[in-house]
Scaffold this motif. Structure first.
Motif, mmCIF file in Angstrom:
data_model
loop_
_atom_site.group_PDB
_atom_site.id
_atom_site.type_symbol
_atom_site.label_atom_id
_atom_site.label_comp_id
_atom_site.label_asym_id
_atom_site.label_seq_id
_atom_site.Cartn_x
_atom_site.Cartn_y
_atom_site.Cartn_z
ATOM 1 N N MET A 1 7.785 -13.313 6.470
ATOM 2 C CA MET A 1 6.300 -13.324 6.719
ATOM 3 C C MET A 1 6.166 -11.844 7.379
ATOM 4 S SD MET A 1 3.943 -14.699 5.732
ATOM 5 C CE MET A 1 2.367 -15.691 5.709
ATOM 6 N N PHE A 2 5.175 -11.357 6.971
ATOM 7 C CA PHE A 2 4.711 -10.045 7.592
ATOM 8 C C PHE A 2 3.803 -10.236 8.438
ATOM 9 C CE2 PHE A 2 4.993 -8.350 2.877
ATOM 10 C CZ PHE A 2 6.216 -7.932 3.109
ATOM 11 N N LYS A 3 3.733 -9.491 9.593
ATOM 12 C CA LYS A 3 2.914 -9.565 10.992
ATOM 13 C C LYS A 3 2.011 -8.217 11.218
ATOM 14 C CE LYS A 3 2.395 -10.278 15.741
ATOM 15 N NZ LYS A 3 3.272 -9.934 17.210
ATOM 16 N N THR A 4 0.935 -8.340 11.312
ATOM 17 C CA THR A 4 0.181 -7.111 11.497
ATOM 18 C C THR A 4 -0.322 -6.821 12.831
ATOM 19 O OG1 THR A 4 -2.016 -8.171 10.908
ATOM 20 C CG2 THR A 4 -0.895 -7.008 9.072
ATOM 21 N N ASN A 5 -0.290 -5.564 13.306
ATOM 22 C CA ASN A 5 -0.389 -5.259 14.851
ATOM 23 C C ASN A 5 -1.488 -4.020 14.794
ATOM 24 O OD1 ASN A 5 1.963 -6.802 15.849
ATOM 25 N ND2 ASN A 5 2.767 -5.364 14.693
ATOM 26 N N GLU A 6 -2.222 -4.280 15.508
ATOM 27 C CA GLU A 6 -3.437 -3.175 15.746
ATOM 28 C C GLU A 6 -3.505 -2.735 17.281
ATOM 29 O OE1 GLU A 6 -8.171 -2.946 15.486
ATOM 30 O OE2 GLU A 6 -6.958 -3.917 13.647
ATOM 31 N N TYR A 7 -3.302 -1.489 17.497
ATOM 32 C CA TYR A 7 -3.664 -1.069 18.960
ATOM 33 C C TYR A 7 -4.585 0.217 19.209
ATOM 34 C CZ TYR A 7 1.350 -3.133 18.439
ATOM 35 O OH TYR A 7 2.450 -3.928 18.270
ATOM 36 N N PHE A 8 -4.977 0.256 20.274
ATOM 37 C CA PHE A 8 -5.736 1.264 20.728
ATOM 38 C C PHE A 8 -7.041 1.325 19.898
ATOM 39 C CE2 PHE A 8 -1.588 2.822 21.775
ATOM 40 C CZ PHE A 8 -1.705 2.991 23.124
ATOM 41 N N GLU A 9 -7.641 0.215 19.742
ATOM 42 C CA GLU A 9 -8.833 0.044 18.908
ATOM 43 C C GLU A 9 -8.716 0.517 17.452
ATOM 44 O OE1 GLU A 9 -12.270 1.906 21.281
ATOM 45 O OE2 GLU A 9 -11.814 0.301 22.798
ATOM 46 N N GLY A 10 -7.669 -0.094 16.905
ATOM 47 C CA GLY A 10 -7.417 0.388 15.509
ATOM 48 C C GLY A 10 -6.969 1.802 15.474
ATOM 49 N N GLU A 11 -6.590 2.514 16.216
ATOM 50 C CA GLU A 11 -6.235 3.897 16.181
ATOM 51 C C GLU A 11 -4.735 3.964 15.648
ATOM 52 O OE1 GLU A 11 -8.233 6.853 16.139
ATOM 53 O OE2 GLU A 11 -9.585 5.033 15.982
ATOM 54 N N VAL A 12 -3.828 2.818 15.920
ATOM 55 C CA VAL A 12 -2.530 2.633 15.512
ATOM 56 C C VAL A 12 -2.498 1.067 14.899
ATOM 57 C CG1 VAL A 12 -0.209 2.469 16.348
ATOM 58 C CG2 VAL A 12 -1.802 4.126 17.519
ATOM 59 N N MET A 13 -2.098 1.269 13.677
ATOM 60 C CA MET A 13 -1.821 -0.166 13.177
ATOM 61 C C MET A 13 -0.371 0.024 12.672
ATOM 62 S SD MET A 13 -5.378 -0.370 11.223
ATOM 63 C CE MET A 13 -5.459 -2.174 11.018
ATOM 64 N N SER A 14 0.333 -1.401 12.459
ATOM 65 C CA SER A 14 1.707 -1.392 12.019
ATOM 66 C C SER A 14 1.670 -3.023 11.324
ATOM 67 C CB SER A 14 2.795 -1.247 12.862
ATOM 68 O OG SER A 14 2.618 -2.418 14.032
ATOM 69 N N ILE A 15 2.725 -2.988 10.320
ATOM 70 C CA ILE A 15 3.014 -4.217 9.623
ATOM 71 C C ILE A 15 4.593 -4.603 10.323
ATOM 72 C CG2 ILE A 15 3.501 -5.453 7.502
ATOM 73 C CD1 ILE A 15 1.166 -3.854 6.462
ATOM 74 N N GLY A 16 4.939 -5.559 10.708
ATOM 75 C CA GLY A 16 6.388 -5.967 11.163
ATOM 76 C C GLY A 16 6.909 -6.807 9.916
ATOM 77 N N PHE A 17 8.126 -6.616 9.779
ATOM 78 C CA PHE A 17 8.838 -7.144 8.770
ATOM 79 C C PHE A 17 10.491 -7.287 9.094
ATOM 80 C CE2 PHE A 17 9.103 -2.811 7.901
ATOM 81 C CZ PHE A 17 10.166 -2.440 7.058
ATOM 82 N N ASN A 18 11.192 -8.060 8.406
ATOM 83 C CA ASN A 18 12.694 -8.061 8.818
ATOM 84 C C ASN A 18 13.631 -7.722 7.699
ATOM 85 O OD1 ASN A 18 12.536 -9.435 11.312
ATOM 86 N ND2 ASN A 18 11.054 -10.876 10.324
ATOM 87 N N PRO A 19 13.811 -6.436 7.624
ATOM 88 C CA PRO A 19 15.028 -6.052 6.424
ATOM 89 C C PRO A 19 16.385 -6.385 7.115
ATOM 90 C CG PRO A 19 14.084 -4.286 7.776
ATOM 91 C CD PRO A 19 13.308 -5.377 8.332
ATOM 92 N N GLU A 20 17.445 -6.085 6.089
ATOM 93 C CA GLU A 20 18.696 -6.394 6.573
ATOM 94 C C GLU A 20 18.962 -6.039 7.826
ATOM 95 O OE1 GLU A 20 21.963 -5.856 3.896
ATOM 96 O OE2 GLU A 20 20.774 -6.542 2.390
ATOM 97 N N LYS A 21 18.639 -4.627 8.190
ATOM 98 C CA LYS A 21 18.951 -3.933 9.533
ATOM 99 C C LYS A 21 18.485 -4.640 10.669
ATOM 100 C CE LYS A 21 19.167 0.974 8.240
ATOM 101 N NZ LYS A 21 18.435 2.374 8.398
ATOM 102 N N GLY A 22 17.506 -5.591 10.593
ATOM 103 C CA GLY A 22 16.994 -6.277 11.898
ATOM 104 C C GLY A 22 15.642 -6.031 11.704
ATOM 105 N N PRO A 23 14.807 -6.548 12.789
ATOM 106 C CA PRO A 23 13.401 -6.445 12.986
ATOM 107 C C PRO A 23 12.708 -4.807 12.873
ATOM 108 C CG PRO A 23 14.205 -7.856 14.653
ATOM 109 C CD PRO A 23 15.477 -7.150 13.995
#
Length: 93
Positions: free
Chosen positions: A1-23
């Protein structure tokens, strides 16, 4: 499952995932200056654009461009200065 992250009032955004290499996260940053803290060792690779980075234990800013990677140990803080919108991928160990 993907996890979305938002920092600095939306100026930095990311999506977390778990490929073979690790988080991992893949994300984008808007123009600005940011300070991040780590809880795990991070391997951050710029995938488009460039950013200035001040790594822990140094007073020097260093340019990181597309396909360049820097490493930050766990429980450290680092600063980035973004002059153009960029994207990145970050692996955690």
């Amino acid at each position: 499952m993907f996890k979305t992250n938002e920092y600095f009032e939306g100026e930095v955004m990311s999506i977390g995932f778990n490929p073979e290499k690790g988080p991992a996260t893949i994300g984008v940053m808007a123009v600005g200056e940011y300070e991040f803290g780590t809880s795990q060792k991070e391997f951050m690779t710029v995938t488009s654009g460039k950013m200035l980075v001040k790594l822990p234990g140094t007073d020097q800013w260093k340019d990181f461009k597309e396909n360049e990677t820097f490493i930050v140990e766990a429980n450290e803080k680092f600063q980035v200065n973004v002059k153009e919108e960029i994207s990145y991928i970050c692996f955690y160990k």
